[in-house]
Design an enzyme around this catalytic site. Structure first.
Site, PDB file in Angstrom:
ATOM      1  CG  HIS A 143      -1.717  -1.211   1.431  1.00  0.00           C
ATOM      2  ND1 HIS A 143      -1.192  -2.370   1.958  1.00  0.00           N
ATOM      3  CD2 HIS A 143      -3.025  -1.460   1.165  1.00  0.00           C
ATOM      4  CE1 HIS A 143      -2.137  -3.294   2.004  1.00  0.00           C
ATOM      5  NE2 HIS A 143      -3.253  -2.774   1.526  1.00  0.00           N
ATOM      6  CE  LYS A 170      -5.539  -4.673  -0.735  1.00  0.00           C
ATOM      7  NZ  LYS A 170      -6.033  -4.653   0.663  1.00  0.00           N
TER       8      LYS A 170
END
Length: 248
Positions: A143, A170
């Site tokens: 992230h 991700k």
């Protein structure tokens, strides 16, 4: 074949509802199921669960009541989470909870685990190894809440996630322009063509639409909220579900 529990991600992308309300995780989980969520993400850090005994009870009850596949996450502060203990403790509780079962039988309560690429390498490697031995799906996440790395940097992040043992890589970034979003979608399409399962998200207001359209390019997961958002630009699960069905 890439699955989370009984949900086949090769057939369609899953709407993942984030369970982050420490006051009513069971009510939130029931509501998420009613909203059409395909998978639930149990955010231990946001639920303020520090005790593995309480966690087992909570996870088992949510699984029994909803029947939905569960992703277990304990997000670090460095990547937007609220865990307050040590890195070792943060990863250890995830490892302890992987073999959780429903009280009534031997059905797995936890189907997948999310661990950051930035996690301590030793702890991360041990968790991924344990998860794979138990047949759990592994999401290795990255992230960036301030910017979108270059296309080449994002490619490298995805490659590192798979090299670390990801079943799903991700990548969530903060776009500063529409070009950033196009780069992310191009990366997503490239991963799909290479048959590498990814979850890609452009956060914030500018990237809000990617939570619906990224699956068209190959993102296998779309994270959504039940009531309160866990990340900038997150839409409600029923909205994401409806729009994905309209576009799909």
């Amino acid at each position: 074949m890439t699955r989370i529990g009984n949900f086949d991600l090769e057939k369609k992308a899953a709407v993942v509802a984030v369970i982050n309300d420490s006051l009513s995780p069971f009510e939130n989980s029931r509501k998420a199921a009613e909203m059409g969520a395909d998978v639930l993400e149990i955010r231990l850090d946001l639920l303020e669960i520090r005790n593995s005994g309480l966690a087992v009870e909570t996870i088992g009850k949510i699984k029994a009541e909803t029947g939905l596949p569960l992703i277990l996450t304990n997000r670090s502060r460095a990547e937007g989470g609220k865990w307050e203990g040590s890195e070792k403790e943060r990863v250890e509780i995830l490892k302890e909870l992987l073999p959780s079962f429903l009280r009534e039988g031997s059905v797995d309560a936890v189907d997948a685990v999310d661990i950051e690429l930035s996690a301590g390498e030793k702890e991360r490697t041990e968790l991924i190894s344990t998860a794979k031995k138990q047949g759990k799906t592994v999401i290795v996440s990255f992230h960036n809440f301030s910017e979108t790395p270059s296309f080449q940097e994002m490619e490298k992040i995805i490659e590192e996630a798979f090299r670390a043992g990801a079943d799903i890589a991700k990548l969530a970034v903060m776009p500063g322009s529409l070009q950033d979003i196009l780069d992310l979608l191009r990366l997503t399409l490239s991963a799909r063509e290479a048959r590498r399962p990814v979850c890609t998200i452009a956060m914030g207001k500018l990237g809000k639409h990617t939570r619906v359209i990224a699956p068209l390019y190959g993102s296998v997961l779309s994270y959504a909220s039940v009531e309160s958002s866990a990340a900038p630009g997150q839409l409600q699960a029923n909205e994401v579900k409806k729009m994905m069905e309209l576009l799909g």
